[in-house]
Enzyme design. Sequence first.
Site, short mmCIF file in Angstrom:
data_model
loop_
_atom_site.label_atom_id
_atom_site.label_comp_id
_atom_site.label_asym_id
_atom_site.label_seq_id
_atom_site.Cartn_x
_atom_site.Cartn_y
_atom_site.Cartn_z
N ARG A 336 0.78 -1.16 0.07
CA ARG A 336 -0.05 0.10 0.11
C ARG A 336 0.88 1.05 0.02
O ARG A 336 0.41 2.13 -0.86
CB ARG A 336 -0.88 0.08 1.30
CG ARG A 336 -1.99 -1.27 1.14
CD ARG A 336 -2.73 -1.18 2.28
NE ARG A 336 -3.91 -2.10 2.22
CZ ARG A 336 -4.54 -2.47 3.02
NH1 ARG A 336 -4.72 -2.11 4.27
NH2 ARG A 336 -5.67 -3.59 2.91
N LEU A 447 -7.74 -7.32 10.24
CA LEU A 447 -8.40 -8.32 10.72
C LEU A 447 -7.79 -9.51 11.61
O LEU A 447 -8.10 -9.95 12.76
CB LEU A 447 -9.29 -9.04 9.65
CG LEU A 447 -9.87 -8.04 8.83
CD1 LEU A 447 -10.85 -8.61 7.82
CD2 LEU A 447 -10.66 -6.89 9.81
#
Lengths: 643, 252, 254
Positions: A336, A447
């Site tokens: 990212r 997560l």
Amino acid sequence: MVRVASDTLNSRVPDGPLQQKWDKHLFDMKLVNPSNKRKFSVIVVGTGLAGGAAAASLGELGYNVKSFCFQDSPRRAHSIAAQGGINAAKNYQNDGDSVWRLFYDTLKGGDYRAREANVHRLAQVSNNIIDQCVAQGVPFAREYGGTLSNRSFGGAQVSRTFYCRGQTGQQLLLGAYQALMRQVSTGKVKLFARREMLELVIVDGLARGIVVRNLATGQLETHTADAVVLATGGYGNVYYLSTMAKGSNVTAAWRCARKGALFANPCYTQIHPTCIPVTGDYQSKLTLMSESLRNDGRVWVPSSKGDKRAPDQIPDTERDYYLERRYPSYGNLAPRDISSRAAKERCDAGHGVGETGLAVFLDFRDAIQRDGEDVVRKKYGNLFHMYNKITAEDPYKQPMRIFPAVHYTMGGLWVDYNLMSNVKGLYVLGEANFSDHGANRLGASALMQGLSDGYFVIPYTIGDHLATTKLEKIADDHPACLQAKKDAEDRITKLMGVQGKRSVDSFHRELGLLMWEKCGMARNRSGLEQVIGQIRDLREQYWKDVRVLGSGDTLNQSLEKAGRVADFMEFAELLAIDALNREESCGGHFREEYQTSEGEAARNDADYSYVAAWEFQSGGAEPILHKEPLVFENVKPSTRSYK
Amino acid sequence: MNALLRILSLPAQLLTKVPGLGPFMKVLSTTVGQKILMAITGLSLCGFLVAHLGGNLKLYAGEQAFNDYAHALHSLGPILAAAEVGLFATFALHIGLAISTTALSKVARRKDYAIKETKQGIFILPNGGASNWMMLTGVLILAFLVTHILDMKLKANPGVDYSVATNAEKVIDNEFHAVKAVLSTPLNAVIYITGIVALGIHLSHGVRSALQTLGINHKRWNLLLKIGGILFAWGVAAGFIGLVVWAMAYKG
Amino acid sequence: MSTHLLNLNLRVWRQAGPNDQGGFKTYRLNGVSTHMSFLEMLDVLNEQLIAQKEEPVAFDHDCREGICGMCSLMINGQAHGPDNATTTCQLHMRRFKDGDTVTIEPWRAAAFPVLRDLVVDRSAFDRIISAGGFVSVNTGNAPDGNAILVPGVRQEVAMDGAACIGCGACVAACKNASAMLFVSAKVSQLAILPQGHPERNARVINMVAQMDKEGFGSCTNTSECEAACPAEVSVAHIARLNREYLRASIFAET
């Protein structure tokens, strides 16, 4: 210059070989015997993946748990918005994955600014998470024959990401929420929704309670317990515009920081490369388009500057697929931070598209030609639908326009290996802590970390604290409780009393803009020095001119926001100070002065291979820097390359 | 409204205390259980309608055939009486449940919206289609039913000349003529057609709805079920309307 | 996509607290960009109100990307506004015309009492889930994820139900204020997946009992819920709940 504490922080990482540290530690920790568990109480603030999982698991063990969230239901926590998936080292695809590879990818993805032992533990328990969630009825995508499906994600060359369409976070959260509600039905967990934590109660150096405001009635409540677990998420909304939920805030963490908990690496902020661009000054938030789209979408800009032709009018020869060009082996799946900076670089060079020129294309033309529209729809239908809702453009027919946006914050309250902060009895889980992602988080790892902390770490480590610490009974009328409550009350009175002219939101927007421009995707010394002064001025103005109408004794959303923004105003300064202090580029922290000739981040391991944990000083004094040196015994930090 | 509800739920509450019947009543005292009972009674009544229409089609076969059928039916005696009691109970249950669930639903809304619009597609009927006309059509059907019983069973409609059908000398009534006498007055024709249209509307939602309540819903069969439900509803209605038209047109 | 500016009349439900009578207030809002989301339009209204020293309109919202289920609002008589498969936060002002009067009300149901203005209390949903909307598996006692195979096509149906965001639009849109779509989405998901089978009888009985206790109405199969549902949960799940309920009533061991 920065005041540095003389002693270094002790992370309490157990001795022994990396692969055995966690197992050995599990054995070494003291246990609370089953019948004694019911004598202990634990407060869990936040009901996202980390908090929900923790509260449920602690309830199952027999502790008396009080669970708090500011939303109207635990199921709303912002973990719900995670789209792409969750990583685990199952190696179901037989493509060469392993615990070690997941550990290595995560550590490398974090630009070697995370604690080795924590990351390894994360990779180790990743597999248990998938099993647990499947057993809870989380409907992970499956193959025709019934086995679990995987997809690949940024920063990895194996397919290890488990997913539920584009709603993985939602499904995992609902799994944790349902486990939590099951404990509520047994009475082991008491649920307090629409409560916002405003103060931490510390008694004899131990975290023993919290003061919350009941957002529905305005009443302040004091809750005491034997330990406090904070799982209150990240601070991305310090930028005002982010992919965070509107309510996400730093208040709970910052209130603890003000009481002595160290805040680590606040400058590590993640800018996600694929968000829908800003359209106007009324914009209230940014919407993420899952990174999973980059599996099939190709990122490009026109080769010639200022090319305003419609995308389908630009032939392939005049398109610059810059990620594929610069990073041939990872291509559109580059991590990212790298993808975001590459987009910014192209836009700064005048190749940006759309009305503002602050966007690049994410094109599904080739995927649709190759696999057909139905296959693409099945994989990404809900994301395309969402894009269409927001922009009124059809991504099946024309490429999406995307631009980077603040998405996740790797920094957070400092914790040791047990996830306990330097304040004894205060545990910090999930995005709210700093521990596992270093300077950059890989996709589908948030997560994993939230659930790892909540299901598989805190249930064991908190027992060690409870079993080994002398905990006197305390009640709501303990002087420390009364003081904390009074502090909270005074702050509300002060906020309500300003009666200025400007709305809370107008201040928040201004702060966000300052942070984005000077402390966003690229930072430099002069900008940071300047912005620190600007933040101080803005904060001063805030307390003179903010307008909060209504009263403190009712549901008052302006007042809620006012308290959060007041804390962002203080926290923003720390973020900038940390960014200024870290004279290197690593992961999400990019200092323009420190880059390679090719424009990649230039890390400085000799001077900055440490965790920067800041101690708040009252009265506006500079914070004190505590260092935790990062020791790499198993992986030799190298220059990150995705070429 | 709450007081009314409490009174209405009293029989159900008492019945839950009956041993053996208790668990069964508990199921039926939930909203889902009530709807299931509603569906079962509704579908049973549909069965009755089919039988009723089937018998009445004998009208087309002429006076003799119809009267034979009517007399055969009447000669069942106690069996017929039992069936009629059962039919009456089914009606009563269906209507009772309709009232209680509607009352409950009004309470559940508490305060009406200033504006309420449907989000579904276009309906032939305004206000969201047949499903929102169940109470009104139900009331119309009930009113019609009362008239129908007065007309046909008790032969007590003062506007009808039953003399051709009931003759003092004849031991057995001539039902064929009775039907014709009732249906051939213009006022009655209007009443009957109105009642039957209400029935058609009621069933056009009711049949499909009852199946859904009983859990019958499958992507592969839904279109068929939907069309089947509507065809059934209007098939039954058309059958009965046909009889009215026949009676109006019948010479002889 | 070009930008237009709208001038709107907003008829907004204002209610000071749970026990206040409440009523509509009309505001004029000019220069609303068609790119704004509906909630951003309300933000702008609130800025205007604050400038005029009037308390801003309270409304629930959080993620603003259509997944958390916190936003609500009855907009011109439609739950989440005129679009299908859309939450209020994803509704954009391009759906409205210059000069429109927009009526904004809170969800209305006895089980969703109004707390203030457009904010309602939906904790009834939490209590329904708490009554059985879970699989009783403690942390740590799960078998391998691939130990029980679930055909992909079947899992997709479970996911259709699991997609429910718990916003309450189904209740708001239903003329009976019934919560059947919400309850059935969870019952159905866990009835399809083998992991939910051991508790399926008790689950449906207990969740329905709690639903009734909360004061929701009964289902008359009007399908208005399905049309209003932003997550496109189908009434097929209601049929499955009914089947589960029948099954449990007839065959349950206890």
